[in-house]
Every structure is written in structure tokens, then in C-alpha cells.
Design a protein around this motif. Structure first.
Motif, PDB file in Angstrom:
ATOM      1  N   THR A  59      10.601  63.599  -4.370  1.00 25.47           N
ATOM      2  CA  THR A  59      10.316  63.521  -5.797  1.00 25.47           C
ATOM      3  C   THR A  59       8.991  64.199  -6.099  1.00 25.47           C
ATOM      4  O   THR A  59       8.017  64.054  -5.364  1.00 25.47           O
TER       5      THR A  59
ATOM      6  N   THR B 144      16.532  59.853 -10.795  1.00 26.71           N
ATOM      7  CA  THR B 144      15.966  59.505  -9.485  1.00 26.71           C
ATOM      8  C   THR B 144      16.391  58.105  -9.072  1.00 26.71           C
ATOM      9  O   THR B 144      16.793  57.868  -7.927  1.00 26.71           O
TER      10      THR B 144
ATOM     11  N   GLY C   6      14.459  66.248  -5.517  1.00 26.14           N
ATOM     12  CA  GLY C   6      14.593  65.528  -6.765  1.00 26.14           C
ATOM     13  C   GLY C   6      13.603  65.957  -7.826  1.00 26.14           C
ATOM     14  O   GLY C   6      12.941  66.996  -7.712  1.00 26.14           O
TER      15      GLY C   6
END
Length: 293
Positions: A175, A155, A147
Motif C-alpha cells: 500500500t 484496500t 495496492g
């Protein structure tokens, strides 16, 4: 007579104030020529259009400061008047929560791009074509989705919509940053390996890397969106000229992708965009001139 005298005095005082301040009866920017523009970290269409408008406005005599921030501080900054405007608000889904929270202290300056979409993409030669196939092919992708920033609307949509809708709750949504995602995407496609990334259109990655979007039969990522400009409360009153230009701004996918490709793909000097934008403007002078007509 008393009321008439009061009105006459008030009118005279107002007229005198206009003369003393050099203002006219119509709204103009006057001496207020400094603008602070909020730029989403890692969102290339926002970076590209912000640098474009920086160059355009500086050519018109303004001083423009670009401030790179994540989503939450950007919307806070605009709603509190610390930033003047931003070019990269996605509606109706991606930034919906921020608009619900801060929208009454901001001005919608209109949409400049109406073909935007959140996506989940894989390498072009991956043996699947739909998000519905991901769960059954976890081994091919290491049960991992690469991500971008943790606070990004994309997200949130992936976490709250895509993963539960398609049985991907056990998958690791990694992330970090858009730059890190693109680095991993390039490495995987160069090596012929499978990879799943969160992505969006418009983005130059579609022309730079062999990737394809996975179909979203359940509509978890929402329909196509529009990209809006948003200003702080009172922006149109304080900067009527600029607000008019921004409200009329439109950019075709071809022009946007060309600018992005030059800035982020062909550029060997990361973060140094001014000279590239200057050359792009020279190559597209008729279009750029139209932005302030």
C-alpha cells in the motif's frame, strides 16, 4: 384571544424577519455561496467530477474550494459539517463501514454512476484469468499485489475478503498511493512484466494500459456498485439549488472516461486541471448546460 394575539405577533415577527434577511418562503442559497468539496486522494473519478462541478458551480456564481483528503477524514469532515459534499461514495460495499458510522449525520444526494466495480487486474498477457489461479502462480507475480492507499475501501476489501478467500494471506499487499500503483503498472506493462494491482471501474487505466480484470468466482469483491454524492446534514436546506442539481446529476462512462483521459493521461502538467476541464466543457457544452437546467 390570548392565544390568537400570540400567534398574530409570532406571525408578524416571522414575516418581518424574512423581509429583514432578504429570504423568501421557499428555500434558496441566498448569500451563502461558498462550498467546500471533499475529494478522495487518488480516486480519479472523484477528482474529475469534483473539478467539473467546481467549474459548473463557479460559473453559477459560487465559490468552490476543493479539499483533497483520505477516506476517514473526508467522512469525518462531512459528518461534522466542515465539508459540504463529496461526489465519490461507493455503495453498498466499498464505503459501507463509513456510512454505518457517519450516515446519520450526512445526506445521500443520489447516485450518478451505477456501473462501478472493485477489481484485481493483471497485465493483459498474463497466463491466468481468475483470482482462483493466483495462489498457484505466486512465482510469476512475486507473491505481491500492488495496492493503493492503506485507508481505501478497496484496500480493506482486498485484505479482508480477497486474500483469505483465495489463499493469498502470505502475499504482500503493498500500500502506498494510487499514483504509485499506476507508476508501477505502467513500468511493468511497458517492460512486458507480470503485475497484480488493485483497481476499479471506472478508471482511465483500462484504456491507457494493456490490463485485464481477474474473474472473481467467489464474489469476494462484491457485485457492481453505484457511486453516490453525499452532503453534510442540512445541505439540501442550506443549498437547495445546488442540491437539486446534484441529485439530478448523471454521467455516462463515455463522457467520464474522456474527461479522465484528458486530465490524467494526456495531461503533461500534473495537478493542473482547470484549463483541461474548461476545454472539455467547451467540447461538451450541451451536456454541461443540462447539469443546471
Amino acid at each position: 384571544m390570548k392565544n390568537k394575539t400570540f400567534l398574530s405577533i409570532a406571525a408578524t415577527a416571522a414575516a418581518t424577519a424574512l423581509v429583514l434577511t432578504g429570504c423568501s418562503s421557499d428555500t434558496s442559497d441566498g448569500d451563502n455561496k461558498t462550498l467546500k468539496v471533499g475529494v478522495f486522494n487518488g480516486w480519479d473519478e472523484g477528482i474529475a467530477t469534483s473539478y467539473l462541478w467546481k467549474a459548473v458551480l463557479e460559473n453559477e456564481g459560487y465559490t468552490v474550494e476543493l479539499q483533497n483528503v483520505d477516506a476517514a477524514p473526508l467522512f469525518t469532515g462531512i459528518s461534522e459539517g466542515d465539508l459540504d459534499f463529496t461526489t465519490d461514495v461507493w455503495l453498498p460495499v466499498t464505503h459501507e463501514a463509513y456510512i454505518e458510522q457517519y450516515g446519520d449525520k450526512m445526506e445521500d444526494l443520489g447516485s450518478w454512476f451505477d456501473q462501478a466495480a472493485l477489481t484485481i487486474a493483471v497485465n493483459e498477457d498474463a497466463p491466468i484469468n481468475s483470482l482462483a489461479e493466483l495462489a498457484d502462480n505466486a512465482d510469476l507475480f512475486g507473491s505481491r499485489i500492488v495496492g493503493i492507499e492503506s485507508g481505501a475501501g478497496l484496500t480493506k476489501a482486498t485484505q479482508e475478503q480477497v486474500q483469505p478467500t483465495y489463499g493469498l494471506e502470505s502475499w504482500n499487499l503493498q500500500t502506498s498511493s494510487t499514483a504509485s500503483m499506476l507508476t508501477e503498472l505502467k513500468a511493468a506493462t511497458d517492460a512486458g512484466e507480470n503485475i497484480v494491482v488493485t483497481l476499479w471501474e471506472p478508471h482511465w487505466a483500462y484504456s491507457a494500459f494493456p490490463v485485464k480484470n481477474l474473474e472473481d468466482p467467489e464474489g469476494a469483491l462484491g457485485a457492481a456498485e453505484s457511486i453516490h454524492l453525499y452532503g453534510r446534514e442540512g445541505f439540501s436546506e442550506d443549498h437547495a439549488e445546488v442540491a437539486t442539481w446534484l441529485k439530478n446529476f448523471e454521467m455516462s462512462p463515455e463522457l467520464l472516461y474522456d474527461l479522465e483521459d484528458r486530465m490524467f493521461n494526456q495531461n503533461d502538467d500534473a495537478g493542473q486541471y482547470e484549463s483541461i476541464v474548461e476545454q472539455w466543457i467547451a467540447d461538451n457544452q450541451e451536456y454541461v448546460d443540462s447539469l443546471t437546467n
